[in-house]
Motif scaffolding. Structure first.
Motif, PDB file in Angstrom:
ATOM      1  N   ALA A   1      68.994  65.875  70.356  1.00 35.31           N
ATOM      2  CA  ALA A   1      69.555  65.671  69.019  1.00 35.31           C
ATOM      3  C   ALA A   1      70.880  66.422  68.857  1.00 35.31           C
ATOM      4  CB  ALA A   1      68.557  66.139  67.957  1.00 35.31           C
ATOM      5  N   VAL A   2      71.071  67.473  69.639  1.00 38.00           N
ATOM      6  CA  VAL A   2      72.302  68.241  69.535  1.00 38.00           C
ATOM      7  C   VAL A   2      73.430  67.530  70.271  1.00 38.00           C
ATOM      8  CG1 VAL A   2      73.389  70.438  70.128  1.00 38.00           C
ATOM      9  CG2 VAL A   2      71.038  70.404  69.309  1.00 38.00           C
ATOM     10  N   PHE A   3      73.102  66.948  71.415  1.00 32.89           N
ATOM     11  CA  PHE A   3      74.143  66.457  72.313  1.00 32.89           C
ATOM     12  C   PHE A   3      74.418  64.966  72.258  1.00 32.89           C
ATOM     13  CE2 PHE A   3      73.416  70.319  75.138  1.00 32.89           C
ATOM     14  CZ  PHE A   3      74.547  70.933  74.633  1.00 32.89           C
ATOM     15  N   ARG A   4      73.514  64.177  71.646  1.00 30.31           N
ATOM     16  CA  ARG A   4      73.719  62.727  71.722  1.00 30.31           C
ATOM     17  C   ARG A   4      75.010  62.328  71.010  1.00 30.31           C
ATOM     18  NH1 ARG A   4      68.690  61.167  67.734  1.00 30.31           N
ATOM     19  NH2 ARG A   4      69.368  62.526  66.060  1.00 30.31           N
ATOM     20  N   THR A   5      75.388  61.046  71.191  1.00 33.48           N
ATOM     21  CA  THR A   5      76.641  60.551  70.633  1.00 33.48           C
ATOM     22  C   THR A   5      76.709  60.814  69.134  1.00 33.48           C
ATOM     23  OG1 THR A   5      76.268  58.784  72.206  1.00 33.48           O
ATOM     24  CG2 THR A   5      78.211  58.611  70.842  1.00 33.48           C
ATOM     25  N   ARG A   6      75.603  60.535  68.434  1.00 31.92           N
ATOM     26  CA  ARG A   6      75.547  60.867  67.011  1.00 31.92           C
ATOM     27  C   ARG A   6      74.720  62.145  66.838  1.00 31.92           C
ATOM     28  NH1 ARG A   6      77.443  57.862  63.524  1.00 31.92           N
ATOM     29  NH2 ARG A   6      75.936  58.069  61.847  1.00 31.92           N
ATOM     30  N   GLY A   7      75.129  63.174  67.546  1.00 34.35           N
ATOM     31  CA  GLY A   7      74.434  64.456  67.472  1.00 34.35           C
ATOM     32  C   GLY A   7      75.277  65.492  66.755  1.00 34.35           C
ATOM     33  N   TYR A   8      74.709  66.700  66.659  1.00 34.28           N
ATOM     34  CA  TYR A   8      75.359  67.712  65.819  1.00 34.28           C
ATOM     35  C   TYR A   8      76.691  68.195  66.374  1.00 34.28           C
ATOM     36  CZ  TYR A   8      70.638  67.367  64.263  1.00 34.28           C
ATOM     37  OH  TYR A   8      69.457  66.846  63.850  1.00 34.28           O
ATOM     38  N   VAL A   9      76.799  68.293  67.696  1.00 28.38           N
ATOM     39  CA  VAL A   9      78.063  68.739  68.280  1.00 28.38           C
ATOM     40  C   VAL A   9      79.155  67.721  67.984  1.00 28.38           C
ATOM     41  CG1 VAL A   9      79.269  69.246  70.420  1.00 28.38           C
ATOM     42  CG2 VAL A   9      76.975  70.131  70.057  1.00 28.38           C
ATOM     43  N   ASN A  10      78.832  66.452  68.181  1.00 26.94           N
ATOM     44  CA  ASN A  10      79.828  65.415  67.914  1.00 26.94           C
ATOM     45  C   ASN A  10      80.165  65.318  66.432  1.00 26.94           C
ATOM     46  OD1 ASN A  10      80.952  64.202  70.248  1.00 26.94           O
ATOM     47  ND2 ASN A  10      78.933  63.360  70.736  1.00 26.94           N
ATOM     48  N   PHE A  11      79.167  65.538  65.562  1.00 24.39           N
ATOM     49  CA  PHE A  11      79.447  65.536  64.111  1.00 24.39           C
ATOM     50  C   PHE A  11      80.433  66.643  63.768  1.00 24.39           C
ATOM     51  CE2 PHE A  11      75.226  63.400  62.836  1.00 24.39           C
ATOM     52  CZ  PHE A  11      75.844  62.171  62.886  1.00 24.39           C
ATOM     53  N   THR A  12      80.187  67.823  64.344  1.00 25.50           N
ATOM     54  CA  THR A  12      81.069  68.952  64.073  1.00 25.50           C
ATOM     55  C   THR A  12      82.488  68.655  64.570  1.00 25.50           C
ATOM     56  OG1 THR A  12      79.137  70.309  64.496  1.00 25.50           O
ATOM     57  CG2 THR A  12      81.229  71.455  64.277  1.00 25.50           C
ATOM     58  N   LEU A  13      82.549  68.117  65.780  1.00 24.46           N
ATOM     59  CA  LEU A  13      83.862  67.795  66.343  1.00 24.46           C
ATOM     60  C   LEU A  13      84.575  66.759  65.484  1.00 24.46           C
ATOM     61  CD1 LEU A  13      83.094  67.647  70.171  1.00 24.46           C
ATOM     62  CD2 LEU A  13      84.400  69.385  68.944  1.00 24.46           C
ATOM     63  N   GLU A  14      83.825  65.752  65.013  1.00 21.57           N
ATOM     64  CA  GLU A  14      84.406  64.696  64.194  1.00 21.57           C
ATOM     65  C   GLU A  14      84.963  65.282  62.892  1.00 21.57           C
ATOM     66  OE1 GLU A  14      81.700  61.537  63.425  1.00 21.57           O
ATOM     67  OE2 GLU A  14      83.247  60.173  62.673  1.00 21.57           O
ATOM     68  N   TRP A  15      84.198  66.215  62.331  1.00 21.56           N
ATOM     69  CA  TRP A  15      84.594  66.866  61.085  1.00 21.56           C
ATOM     70  C   TRP A  15      85.881  67.669  61.306  1.00 21.56           C
ATOM     71  CZ3 TRP A  15      84.404  72.276  59.928  1.00 21.56           C
ATOM     72  CH2 TRP A  15      84.620  72.583  58.588  1.00 21.56           C
ATOM     73  N   LEU A  16      85.936  68.418  62.409  1.00 23.32           N
ATOM     74  CA  LEU A  16      87.130  69.197  62.734  1.00 23.32           C
ATOM     75  C   LEU A  16      88.323  68.269  62.974  1.00 23.32           C
ATOM     76  CD1 LEU A  16      85.802  71.970  65.138  1.00 23.32           C
ATOM     77  CD2 LEU A  16      86.910  72.304  62.924  1.00 23.32           C
ATOM     78  N   TYR A  17      88.051  67.172  63.647  1.00 22.66           N
ATOM     79  CA  TYR A  17      89.053  66.165  63.971  1.00 22.66           C
ATOM     80  C   TYR A  17      89.693  65.633  62.691  1.00 22.66           C
ATOM     81  CZ  TYR A  17      90.850  62.371  66.984  1.00 22.66           C
ATOM     82  OH  TYR A  17      91.636  61.507  67.700  1.00 22.66           O
ATOM     83  N   GLY A  18      88.841  65.312  61.709  1.00 22.97           N
ATOM     84  CA  GLY A  18      89.334  64.821  60.428  1.00 22.97           C
ATOM     85  C   GLY A  18      90.094  65.906  59.671  1.00 22.97           C
ATOM     86  N   LEU A  19      89.575  67.121  59.768  1.00 25.12           N
ATOM     87  CA  LEU A  19      90.163  68.255  59.050  1.00 25.12           C
ATOM     88  C   LEU A  19      91.582  68.532  59.535  1.00 25.12           C
ATOM     89  CD1 LEU A  19      88.697  70.098  56.943  1.00 25.12           C
ATOM     90  CD2 LEU A  19      88.678  71.834  58.725  1.00 25.12           C
ATOM     91  N   LEU A  20      91.757  68.402  60.849  1.00 26.10           N
ATOM     92  CA  LEU A  20      93.068  68.701  61.441  1.00 26.10           C
ATOM     93  C   LEU A  20      93.979  67.477  61.443  1.00 26.10           C
ATOM     94  CD1 LEU A  20      91.785  70.824  64.460  1.00 26.10           C
ATOM     95  CD2 LEU A  20      92.912  71.680  62.410  1.00 26.10           C
ATOM     96  N   ARG A  21      93.473  66.371  60.845  1.00 22.08           N
ATOM     97  CA  ARG A  21      94.240  65.129  60.771  1.00 22.08           C
ATOM     98  C   ARG A  21      94.700  64.649  62.148  1.00 22.08           C
ATOM     99  NH1 ARG A  21      93.020  63.808  56.267  1.00 22.08           N
ATOM    100  NH2 ARG A  21      93.393  65.048  54.419  1.00 22.08           N
ATOM    101  N   LEU A  22      93.825  64.807  63.126  1.00 20.75           N
ATOM    102  CA  LEU A  22      94.190  64.392  64.480  1.00 20.75           C
ATOM    103  C   LEU A  22      94.147  62.877  64.626  1.00 20.75           C
ATOM    104  CD1 LEU A  22      92.370  67.075  66.654  1.00 20.75           C
ATOM    105  CD2 LEU A  22      94.809  66.866  66.227  1.00 20.75           C
TER     106      LEU A  22
END
Lengths: 296, 297
Positions: free
Chosen positions: B125-146
């Protein structure tokens, strides 16, 4: 040599303030991070067993319906009952066999003792997968009946669990026997106590903490075992870990989380009961780890 | 200790159950596998023990040799990571005040009590494509307007590769590494460290020349406690690795469950056991050397 050079260089720079060891912030941060990483996935897994969403990706509200589903799933319930039955019977057998073997090794000199001790250490070090396939080959080759009525249908799994549990019990009991004062036994013998009397009135009470620790160890080893059971069991007898494994392969739903949480709680309850019965710092796994450090 | 002849009845009553169980439900099954490893498959269930070495030779086929090397490589990386992460953790715990120490030890030990299968499952659940690590990365990605720069977020493939297997094994076996190293650091004579500090050695220097050499036996135990189970991993690569990161344990399992080539699986199983025994045989040398080094100082 290298050290001396290092020291010189340091001195040339005038040394530095020497802090007490273990004060560095980055070290503490690393420990905190390690503990967080060790626990977070399990906590999240348990929390999401209450998640009101079949896909179980984002939080959609609190529900206990997956526990209801888990307890109303006959296959899952059967697996749970199988697991508990196997754990209780194999703990009982491992405790008796392991404690007796420890007593024998502690008390007697006999030819082939080294070989027996070595053979007893084998189940502690042989990889699970090798033991699993050995059990599979063995029970298939001797034609162990596969359609026995319950609970005899669990007999092959129980036999396998006892085989890997009792040496652990023996290790724990022997560690305690090393601290036994032989004079108590001699005094009892001088006063005319029989072997049986000595065993029941002197040795067993002395061994009680080790027996509890050993029983807990055997119980959790049995309850937690997946690999050996996976290869030993036929398609009809399923234990909780084996059932969870097939559920994980099939689909990841909160029901899997619920079943996993139940298995964790069972282990926790067993541990709490055992620690109630003995002093908390003598937990069996600590002993196991210490022994593992010594033996393998 | 007395001779068994003095009380043969007591001796047999105590020893027989253990001897019986060990032979019948452990040594004999292993013996069956050993015999089978010299056998040939004849039909679906028929196996003839012909004394052939074919099964062992097959293990050196490039495909399986590659998996053997991968198994050793993954186990080595895992062991190194467990030591590098576990040693500082053990160090901090050993130097904490007693009250904190109990809690920290408990926190490290607690995962011992949780089923390995469940801990591995929790990582999915942590590592899958829709897992927590990817959610966090996606959130950071949006935050930094990448997304304006690089387009929409692409989840990292963190499951079903060697990374997941290595992380999984480290995750499961790290407590095994921490405990023996903690025990060794705890036994350390603190006055030596004070002496070094008084003589003007830096903390780093003290660590390198005193703490580390004196705790070598703990490190040696930790290496074995991680390396041996890592070598025999089956469940973790099965769930987190998939076919891309299969280790020798998975190949053995496949011979018995899917490919139905028991003699070959038996040979691989014994090769894995021989490797385990070989490492265990090296252990006394390793520890003796460490102890000698400790004694010399």
């Amino acid at each position: 040599m290298k050290g001396v050079l290092l020291m010189k260089r340091r001195r040339d720079k005038g040394g530095g303030p020497v802090l007490a060891p273990g004060r560095a912030v980055w070290l503490k941060g690393l420990v905190a991070l390690t503990i967080l990483v060790l626990h977070a996935p399990i906590v999240v897994m348990m929390v999401f067993s209450f998640n009101n969403s079949r896909r179980n990706v984002v939080w959609r509200g609190f529900t206990t319906k997956y526990y209801e589903q888990a307890f109303n799933d006959p296959a899952l319930l059967e697996a749970l009952i199988n697991s508990l039955t196997i754990a209780v019977i194999s703990t009982f057998l491992s405790l008796i066999i392991g404690a007796l073997a420890a007593l024998m090794l502690w008390r007697f000199r006999f030819p082939g003792k080294g070989a027996f001790e070595g053979a007893m250490a084998l189940p502690l070090v042989v990889p699970d997968i090798c033991m699993g396939v050995a059990m599979m080959v063995f029970f298939a080759s001797i034609g162990w009946p596969s359609h026995l009525p319950w609970p005899l249908s669990l007999s092959n799994i129980i036999a396998a669990h006892v085989a890997f549990s009792f040496p652990f019990v023996a290790v724990v009991v022997r560690a305690r026997l090393a601290h036994f004062n032989r004079e108590w036994e001699e005094a009892a013998r001088d006063l005319g106590a029989s072997e049986w009397r000595i065993l029941m009135d002197i040795l067993l009470p002395f061994l009680k903490p080790a027996l509890i620790a050993g029983a807990l160890l055997a119980f959790t080893l049995s309850l937690d075992d997946f690999v050996v059971t996976f290869f030993t069991s036929g398609p009809e007898t399923v234990t909780l870990p084996v059932k969870i494994y097939s559920m994980v392969r099939f689909s990841v739903t909160p029901k899997v989380n619920a079943a996993s949480t139940i298995l964790i709680l069972l282990t926790v309850v067993a541990t709490l009961i055992a620690t109630r019965l003995q002093r908390p710092e003598e937990t069996a796994r600590a002993e196991m780890a210490a022994q593992g450090g010594g033996q393998g | 200790m007395e001779s068994w002849r003095r009380h043969p009845l007591v001796f047999w009553a105590m020893g027989l159950p253990g001897i019986f169980w060990l032979i019948v439900f452990f040594l004999v099954p292993l013996g069956f596998v050993w015999l089978m490893s010299f056998g040939e498959k004849r039909g679906i269930v028929d196996i003839a023990i012909t004394g052939t070495l074919e099964n062992y030779l097959r293990a050196f086929d490039p495909v399986y040799l590659g998996i053997l090397f991968k198994t050793v490589r993954i186990s080595l990386i895992v062991t190194l990571l467990c030591i590098v992460i576990g040693y500082p953790v053990a160090y901090v715990i050993a130097f904490s005040p007693p009250k904190v120490r109990t809690w920290l030890l408990l926190a490290i030990m607690l995962p011992f009590w949780i089923n390995m299968l469940i801990r591995t499952y929790a990582l999915i659940a942590v590592f899958r494509t829709r897992g927590y690590v990817n959610f966090t990365l996606e959130w950071l990605y949006g935050l930094l307007r990448l997304d304006a720069l690089f387009g929409p977020f692409q989840p990292l493939p963190m499951l079903y590769n060697e990374f997941a297997v290595i992380f999984g094994i480290v995750y499961v076996f790290l407590p095994f590494a921490v405990l023996p190293m903690y025990a060794a650091i705890e036994r350390l004579d603190r006055s030596l460290l004070e002496a070094a500090a008084d003589l003007g050695a830096s903390r780093f220097h003290t660590f390198l020349t005193i703490t580390l050499p004196l705790t070598r036996s703990g490190i040696a135990s930790a290496v074995l406690l991680v390396f041996i189970p890592a070598l025999g991993s089956f469940l973790i690569p099965e769930l987190l690795g998939g076919p891309n990161a299969y280790m020798i344990g998975n190949v053995i399992a496949a011979q018995f469950k899917k490919a139905n080539d028991w003699p070959f699986g038996a040979a691989l199983s014994f090769l894995l056991m021989y490797a385990t025994f070989a490492i265990l045989a090296v252990r006394p040398l390793l520890v003796r050397r460490a102890a000698k080094g400790e004694g010399a100082r």
